[in-house]
Write a protein that holds these residues in place. Sequence first.
Motif, PDB file in Angstrom:
ATOM      1  N   ILE A   1      28.897  48.841  14.975  1.00  0.00           N
ATOM      2  CA  ILE A   1      30.308  49.139  14.665  1.00  0.00           C
ATOM      3  C   ILE A   1      30.659  48.722  13.229  1.00  0.00           C
ATOM      4  O   ILE A   1      31.143  49.547  12.437  1.00  0.00           O
ATOM      5  N   PRO A   2      30.384  47.435  12.833  1.00  0.00           N
ATOM      6  CA  PRO A   2      30.659  47.112  11.423  1.00  0.00           C
ATOM      7  C   PRO A   2      29.873  47.997  10.452  1.00  0.00           C
ATOM      8  O   PRO A   2      30.366  48.336   9.378  1.00  0.00           O
TER       9      PRO A   2
ATOM     10  N   ARG B   1      40.550  48.966  20.268  1.00  0.00           N
ATOM     11  CA  ARG B   1      40.155  49.270  21.638  1.00  0.00           C
ATOM     12  C   ARG B   1      39.013  50.303  21.642  1.00  0.00           C
ATOM     13  O   ARG B   1      38.079  50.214  22.420  1.00  0.00           O
ATOM     14  N   GLU B   2      39.116  51.279  20.722  1.00  0.00           N
ATOM     15  CA  GLU B   2      38.051  52.290  20.621  1.00  0.00           C
ATOM     16  C   GLU B   2      36.747  51.623  20.210  1.00  0.00           C
ATOM     17  O   GLU B   2      35.676  51.978  20.667  1.00  0.00           O
ATOM     18  N   MET B   3      36.856  50.626  19.315  1.00  0.00           N
ATOM     19  CA  MET B   3      35.642  49.937  18.857  1.00  0.00           C
ATOM     20  C   MET B   3      34.999  49.164  19.992  1.00  0.00           C
ATOM     21  O   MET B   3      33.788  49.232  20.190  1.00  0.00           O
ATOM     22  N   THR B   4      35.820  48.429  20.755  1.00  0.00           N
ATOM     23  CA  THR B   4      35.216  47.606  21.815  1.00  0.00           C
ATOM     24  C   THR B   4      34.650  48.486  22.930  1.00  0.00           C
ATOM     25  O   THR B   4      33.673  48.115  23.569  1.00  0.00           O
ATOM     26  N   GLY B   5      35.236  49.671  23.121  1.00  0.00           N
ATOM     27  CA  GLY B   5      34.742  50.512  24.211  1.00  0.00           C
ATOM     28  C   GLY B   5      33.736  51.563  23.772  1.00  0.00           C
ATOM     29  O   GLY B   5      33.230  52.332  24.588  1.00  0.00           O
TER      30      GLY B   5
ATOM     31  N   ASN C   1      38.192  58.895  22.067  1.00  0.00           N
ATOM     32  CA  ASN C   1      36.869  59.464  21.826  1.00  0.00           C
ATOM     33  C   ASN C   1      35.855  58.424  21.373  1.00  0.00           C
ATOM     34  O   ASN C   1      34.825  58.757  20.819  1.00  0.00           O
ATOM     35  N   GLY C   2      36.177  57.143  21.556  1.00  0.00           N
ATOM     36  CA  GLY C   2      35.220  56.098  21.219  1.00  0.00           C
ATOM     37  C   GLY C   2      34.814  56.123  19.766  1.00  0.00           C
ATOM     38  O   GLY C   2      35.653  56.124  18.862  1.00  0.00           O
ATOM     39  N   ILE C   3      33.508  56.211  19.552  1.00  0.00           N
ATOM     40  CA  ILE C   3      32.983  56.065  18.197  1.00  0.00           C
ATOM     41  C   ILE C   3      33.494  57.154  17.245  1.00  0.00           C
ATOM     42  O   ILE C   3      33.671  56.932  16.056  1.00  0.00           O
TER      43      ILE C   3
ATOM     44  N   GLN D   1      24.751  56.235  23.338  1.00  0.00           N
ATOM     45  CA  GLN D   1      25.541  55.318  24.171  1.00  0.00           C
ATOM     46  C   GLN D   1      26.921  55.906  24.421  1.00  0.00           C
ATOM     47  O   GLN D   1      27.433  55.812  25.514  1.00  0.00           O
ATOM     48  N   SER D   2      27.467  56.521  23.356  1.00  0.00           N
ATOM     49  CA  SER D   2      28.855  56.971  23.496  1.00  0.00           C
ATOM     50  C   SER D   2      28.974  58.205  24.385  1.00  0.00           C
ATOM     51  O   SER D   2      30.055  58.524  24.834  1.00  0.00           O
ATOM     52  N   ILE D   3      27.843  58.914  24.652  1.00  0.00           N
ATOM     53  CA  ILE D   3      27.983  59.985  25.653  1.00  0.00           C
ATOM     54  C   ILE D   3      27.399  59.533  27.000  1.00  0.00           C
ATOM     55  O   ILE D   3      27.107  60.327  27.878  1.00  0.00           O
ATOM     56  N   GLY D   4      27.233  58.235  27.131  1.00  0.00           N
ATOM     57  CA  GLY D   4      26.883  57.690  28.435  1.00  0.00           C
ATOM     58  C   GLY D   4      25.405  57.615  28.739  1.00  0.00           C
ATOM     59  O   GLY D   4      25.012  57.512  29.892  1.00  0.00           O
TER      60      GLY D   4
END
Length: 446
Positions: free
Chosen positions: A69-70, A167-171, A180-182, A393-396
């Motif tokens: 993320i960073p 919240r998007e970053m943590t999830g 939409n997450g990332i 990861q972001s698409i599960g």
Amino acid sequence: MSDPKAETGKNRVHLRILWGLVVGIVAGITCNALATQGYLDPNSLEVFVKRVAEPIGKIFLRLILMVVIPLVVSALILGVLELGDLRKLGRLGMKTLGLTVALSSIAVCISLIVVNVIQPGKSLPAEKQAALADQYETKAREMLDKADKAKPIEQILLDLIPENPLREMTGALDGSSLGNGILAVMVFSLLIGIAISLGGVETEVLKPIIESVLEVCMIIIRMAMMLAPFCVALLLFSVTATLGLNILQALIWFVVAALSGMAIHFFLVYSIFVGFIARRSPWKFFRDVSEASLTAFATSSSNATLPTAIRVAEERLKLPRTVSRFVLTIGATGNQNGTALYEGVVILFIAQLLGHDLSAGQQLQVLLMAILAGVGTAGVPGGSIPMIALVLQSIGIDGSSIGIILGIDRLLDMCRTVLNVVGDLVLTACVAKGAEIDPIESSLTE
Ligand code: ASP
């Protein structure tokens, strides 16, 4: 620029990863065969795979995901800042930006087409696919399925703008974000970058801090990659011990799909851009840029090839210095067509391999993420690995499934870096065509 010693070190790491791949595959296939013949207890093998090989194999990926993320936030903000003052750059900047988006979008569309036509991930028999999916499934998948089925396309587009970026970053990594997450995090970072460059903020203070954050992330990723040979051996052992030889067949089709996509983009799309926008002979162009192509192939690094690319642009292509320095410097990180295309192929291949038919919404998400990931990928060998793990990861899908392709990544890295570098030169030739260099632009690029 790159340090030759560091480059040799990286080469050695890649050689060790290749060894990891070979050892893992040979050991896995042998154990699979022994278990099938009754010489080895299949249950003990399964316990070893699940409780020892897989958890240890995932360590290097955890280290990468920890800083992703960073890394994304800082890389994208810096990517925009490197464009300089957007207002001052005027036509030159806008043309560069427009053509970069066009080239990257075409590249990712090609990846979607090739994977859907060749279907490299569908060569596994159904029961083997289920076994593999079982190995790599995460809970996030169920969450995402639920969220995506309920989400209409306009909502996906609206969710690009995050209500709550933190919240998007943590999830972002486990699919539990609301939007939409990332992807939302990427849009957020781009907007921060644009705001900094438009708002006249003191970048002398801010920029070094963001650069340091990026550098720290890169150090941790380098540490993780040192563990990669060992972890790749264990991950490939887990896969081949469960699936036997079938996985190799799927991998060969994956390489065919990736190389076909790259060949289409290189020979067709680049020729069209060079012929119709830059108004040059594509044949002569490819011949003129061969020195840069070979350097890119040998180093697997757009950054390391930058000096050669600049020289080729000025001496062989006779492009104006002001344009070539500006566009090529930005292009080395910002315009990575080969990487965007490859990221699309890998993500769709792994999704296919695990038996996921991605919905239209998810394919759109992959498309946008691959384009943006192309901008945020560092121009170094293996720069796209963290991005691919993140998008998976972001698409599960469990990011460690990237271990399946990691062993052959180096070869494809060499090829996609050629596309990245030649893409930068194509971009420069197109931007230079008819560009009027005003004094501001000249001073910015000197
Ligand atoms: N090696 C690539 C480059 O330097 C980045 C990547 O796709 O890994 O352009």
